[in-house]
Design an enzyme around this catalytic site. Structure first.
Site, PDB file in Angstrom:
ATOM      1  N   GLU A   1       0.908  -1.264  -0.086  1.00 33.07           N
ATOM      2  CA  GLU A   1      -0.140  -0.086  -0.030  1.00 33.07           C
ATOM      3  C   GLU A   1       0.762   1.131   0.114  1.00 33.07           C
ATOM      4  OE1 GLU A   1      -4.147  -1.432   2.150  1.00 33.07           O
ATOM      5  OE2 GLU A   1      -2.421  -1.107   3.402  1.00 33.07           O
TER       6      GLU A   1
HETATM    7  C1  ACM Z   1      -1.822  -5.563   3.870  1.00 30.67           C
HETATM    8  O1  ACM Z   1      -2.930  -5.828   4.298  1.00 30.67           O
HETATM    9  N1  ACM Z   1      -1.707  -4.134   3.635  1.00 30.67           N
HETATM   10  C2  ACM Z   1      -0.729  -6.181   3.522  1.00 30.67           C
END
Ligand code: ACM
Length: 551
Positions: free
Chosen positions: A359
């Site tokens: 992310e």
């Molecule tokens: C994640 O769930 N951002 C690895």
């Protein structure tokens, strides 16, 4: 053998009788004869009623009974410990496994169960040795009328064998006060080795901080299901949880926040070493994660000099993701990364350091690749292997492990990139969010957890095959599985357990048991029998309607 048991335990014991012998339910209930009679009347638990399902079980012969005279004998077949020191006695590690077995059995049985190195034909025998095919974690358990013989190539195998032994005893063995016996184990042989080398669970201690005692409690629960890796998510936007001497404000300031505005916290180096030691004594390896270049608000808030504009943002206590990034063009960033990785590597005996990489929406693709190409060699420089969330397959170094956390809605292109990396040699740890994420709600009524990957029922978390999960990924590329537990919505052990149980054992079984044993109908029966154990252990589990709990 006078013993006092409370009405609750009586109830548990009679329910156990009902579980083990469904054809003659509630032998004790309402008859006034007591749980002891019921327990005496029933046969020992079948040897295959274990989670994870053993690779091979053969029931044969008469049961073994643990009595007040039972001793635990330790041997190390070759009269030297596994480091090659001739000591003439059992190695320290074998003795430690034996002592742990004794500590487990003593409260409920009320027996002395001395651990001894003196040879004999009776008792519970722990032995290093056995066939090469047992590998580093496998074991063989032979139960006969006269003795229980547990053998393994390594102490880890003995430890896993002890977890099996626990589960083939009546659930009451988990009680911390004296219980009625008899303590019988069905006769036969279990030969057991894991399907995958990496069987993990992740705890997010960043969104909410979990103190050392809570982590130890979870480690004990993981060990029962032969999980061998504890991944600690030590940093995120909301908090930095590990002391770093060269950058003290990370913990002092960056550790002082968490989701919802609570006080946060962090592990001192001594705390972290204690977690590592405790895990290691239970044959779990700790994998620490510093999430980079995104999920870094706590670090950026602690040091203005890490920000591209030189201005530290405020600390963050919400649950949004994807807004923070280390400053990729800034040279100081790599001093920071080098220092943090050096100090963490020095504290961590296990082979892996997790560097996050998920992310990174506030980092351009070009910067992301630049950053990861620069950081992976730093991990190698300090003697560790890098693990990253699967986005790291945009720029994986040789030897870097990718942790897949996609779900049914993950695009074909992203899956294909992961599969392509796997075909080129990147090993994968599988944590599909709509299967293995323990923080997804079970259903719409679950009071804790999130649901961005959908609801994950007990069945859904168990009913998939890591070997065939990702199209185009060769089976040899799968290093194992991991069940992550993110902590945006949980702050206590009771809340953690409500999400982890009963799903965690299912993921643990996927990691350990051969695919041939996979069967939801059989699994749910075995899982149901864990309920009374959890009650005696004080584990707060969700009574999933998919599981035929004893009551
Ligand atoms: C994640 O769930 N951002 C690895």
């Amino acid at each position: 053998m006078g013993r006092r048991i409370g009405p609750l335990l009586l109830l548990c014991a009679s329910l156990l009788a009902a579980t083990a012998l469904p054809a003659t339910p509630t032998a004790a209930a309402g008859t006034g004869t007591g749980a002891e009679d019921a327990a005496t009347a029933r046969s020992p638990r079948p040897l295959d009623q274990v989670i994870p399902a053993p690779a091979s079980v053969r029931e044969k012969g008469r049961p073994y009974t643990i009595t007040p005279r039972t001793v635990i004998r330790v041997y190390d077949g070759q009269s030297h410990d596994r480091r090659g020191n001739h000591g003439g006695g059992a190695s320290k590690d074998v003795r430690q496994v034996a002592e742990r077995l004794a500590e487990l059995l003593r409260p409920a049985t009320g027996y002395r169960l001395p651990v001894t190195t003196s040879p004999g034909r009776d008792g519970i025998q722990l032995r290093l040795g056995g066939h090469r095919t047992l590998g580093s974690e496998g074991y063989r358990l032979d139960v006969g009328e006269r003795a229980v013989k547990l053998s393994a190539r390594e102490p880890a195998g003995l430890f896993h064998g002890v977890q099996t032994l626990r589960q083939v005893l009546p659930a009451a063995v988990e009680a911390r006060s004296e219980q009625p016996g008899p303590w019988r184990i069905a006769g036969g042989t279990i030969t057991d080795t894991p399907r995958y080398a990496y069987r993990g669970a992740m705890l997010d201690v960043a969104r909410h901080f979990f103190p050392v005692g809570a982590v130890k409690r979870y480690i004990d629960q993981l060990a029962l299901y032969k999980v061998n890796t504890l991944h600690l998510h030590l940093s995120d936007d909301q908090g930095w949880r590990i002391a770093v001497d060269s950058w003290p404000r990370l913990a002092d300031y960056g550790g002082g926040s968490e989701v919802g505005g609570g006080p946060g916290g962090y592990y001192t180096k001594a705390d972290y070493r204690e977690i590592v030691r405790y895990a290691s004594a239970r044959h779990l390896t700790v994998v620490p994660e510093i999430d980079m270049p995104g999920h870094t608000n706590a670090a950026l808030a602690s040091y203005a000099e890490l920000n591209c504009d030189g201005v530290a943002p405020p600390r963050y206590t919400g649950i949004e993701v994807g807004f923070s990034s280390l400053c990729v063009p800034l040279e100081r960033t790599y001093d920071f990364v080098d220092d943090v990785i050096r100090e963490l590597a020095a504290l961590t005996p296990g082979p892996y350091l997790h560097i996050g990489g998920d992310e990174a929406h506030a980092t351009s693709h070009e910067d992301y690749v630049t950053f990861m190409r620069r950081v992976q060699p730093v991990v190698a420089k300090y003697g560790k292997k890098a693990i990253g969330w699967h986005q790291i397959t945009a720029a994986p170094d040789r030897g870097t492990v990718a942790q897949y956390w996609g779900y049914d809605q993950t695009g074909a292109e992203e899956r294909a990139r992961v599969a392509e990396a796997a075909r080129r040699g990147t090993k994968l740890v599988l944590s599909p969010a709509d299967r293995a994420y323990l923080d997804m709600k079970y259903d719409k009524d679950t009071p804790l957890g999130l649901s961005w990957a959908g609801y994950v029922s007990t069945r859904r978390s168990y009913d998939w095959d890591p070997g065939g999960y990702l199209e185009g990924v060769p089976e040899r590329a799968v290093l194992g599985v991991e069940a992550p537990l993110w902590s945006e919505t949980i702050a206590t052990s009771a809340q953690l357990e409500y999400l982890a149980f009963p799903r965690l054992p299912g993921v643990a079984e996927l990691g350990w048991s051969p695919a041939a044993t996979h069967d939801w109908d059989g699994y749910r029966e075995r899982l149901a029998q864990q309920g009374p154990r959890w009650e005696l252990m004080g584990v707060n589990y969700y009574r999933s309607p998919q599981v035929p709990w004893p009551r």
